[in-house]
Design a protein around this motif. Structure first.
Motif, short mmCIF file in Angstrom:
data_model
loop_
_atom_site.label_atom_id
_atom_site.label_comp_id
_atom_site.label_asym_id
_atom_site.label_seq_id
_atom_site.Cartn_x
_atom_site.Cartn_y
_atom_site.Cartn_z
N CYS A 9 68.23 -25.11 1.74
CA CYS A 9 68.84 -23.80 2.40
C CYS A 9 70.07 -24.22 3.31
CB CYS A 9 67.52 -23.40 3.01
SG CYS A 9 66.55 -22.50 2.02
N GLY A 10 71.19 -23.61 2.88
CA GLY A 10 72.51 -23.89 3.76
C GLY A 10 73.29 -25.14 2.84
N SER A 32 70.83 -24.78 -4.51
CA SER A 32 71.09 -24.49 -2.93
C SER A 32 71.18 -22.78 -2.89
CB SER A 32 72.76 -24.84 -2.84
OG SER A 32 73.06 -24.01 -1.95
N SER A 34 72.03 -19.96 -0.17
CA SER A 34 72.85 -19.44 0.92
C SER A 34 73.42 -17.82 0.55
CB SER A 34 74.32 -20.46 1.01
OG SER A 34 75.06 -20.29 -0.03
N ARG A 35 73.76 -17.30 1.61
CA ARG A 35 74.29 -16.00 1.67
C ARG A 35 75.35 -15.75 0.51
NH1 ARG A 35 73.76 -12.15 6.86
NH2 ARG A 35 74.30 -10.67 4.95
N MET A 84 70.61 -25.27 8.24
CA MET A 84 71.32 -24.30 8.72
C MET A 84 70.93 -23.95 10.49
SD MET A 84 70.42 -21.39 5.87
CE MET A 84 71.81 -20.47 5.88
#
Length: 290
Positions: A9-10, A32, A34-35, A84
């Motif tokens: 995450c990130g 991965s 992420s947004r 993150m």
């Protein structure tokens, strides 16, 4: 023996992308979250062109502050990494929309603001709910980014039977940062260790990270290195005040390689300080040389 399935995450960030790279080098299955999905490569490397290993990563989109957006991606994972966090708080919507100046946005980090407790104590649901309380909904705070997002990710990982969880914490704060920067990191470590004991929790505490692909980090690393040398000469007298500024900086790839080595070594758990980070990276390097 099947390849490990690792969730980062990130994973599109400065450190996270390098964790993905080193995990891919081991032949692991890497996702991965992420947004924005895949990185803008010129922000994490020296080139705008994706590196050769990038096509082997599954670049997924998810919001770390909304567990429902990433929870399905954790199924079948062996290891999960939380890479993150924020150095300074900001009213990000106001800044982006031009309604609040960046200076005013960051000033909120140093003023009294609502500081909600542990999301587990607030009974935050794992559904569509945002982990931020309503009073901080438009604010990226140390509590929701550095602490609560990690705790909720660990909760979802534990629910899926994940074996190892790495939280990228920090070596310390610094005089220019509010104390909540580091206290929220330590709160996340403590809560994850106590609430999810069946999952091997590994808490990396890296110092300032640098890499030539981010030119600005090189002179900053030199300054931090000077601070670390000064702290050593004074017998650590100013260590508590200087925080991470008194700790030897490390290249981002060294920390990433150490994280991947820790994921593969079941004896590694709990806090991992700078000397141990370097040992893990050296151990990984020797393996690759054989």
């Amino acid at each position: 023996m099947s390849a490990k399935r690792v969730i980062v995450c990130g994973g599109n960030g400065f450190l996270g992308s390098r964790i993905c790279k080193h995990a891919i080098a081991r032949g692991w299955d890497v996702t991965s979250i992420s947004r924005s999905g895949e990185p803008k490569w010129n922000t994490v490397t020296s080139s705008a062109t994706p590196p050769p290993w990038a096509h082997k990563v599954s670049w997924e989109r998810g919001d770390i502050l909304r567990p429902a957006t990433y929870a399905p991606l954790l199924k079948g994972a062996d290891c999960v990494v939380h890479s993150m966090g924020i150095l300074l708080e900001a009213d990000y919507k106001g800044v982006l929309q031009g309604q609040v100046s960046p200076i005013a946005g960051m000033r909120k980090a140093f003023t009294s603001a609502p500081q909600p407790g542990n999301p587990l104590e607030r009974n935050v649901a794992g559904g569509e709910e945002d982990i931020r309380p309503r009073e901080t909904r438009d604010q990226l705070t140390y509590e929701n980014m550095n602490r609560d997002s990690a705790i909720m990710l660990a909760k979802e990982a534990s629910r899926e039977g994940v074996g190892a969880f790495v939280f990228v914490s920090a070596a310390g704060g610094a005089p220019v940062l509010p104390t909540r920067y580091i206290t929220t990191k330590r709160q996340a470590e403590s809560t994850i260790a106590s609430e999810f004991p069946r999952m091997r929790g590994v808490f990396f505490r890296p110092p300032f990270l640098y890499d030539s692909s981010r030119p600005i980090t090189v002179p900053m690393a030199a300054m931090t290195g000077a601070g670390a040398a000064f702290n050593g000469l004074t017998g650590g007298l100013f260590g508590n005040f200087m925080g991470a500024a008194a700790v030897k900086p490390l290249k981002a790839d060294v920390v990433a390689e150490a994280v991947v080595e820790a994921l593969g070594d079941e004896t590694v758990k709990g806090p991992v300080e700078v000397p141990e980070i370097e040992e893990l990276a050296n151990k990984s390097w020797r393996k690759n040389m054989l």
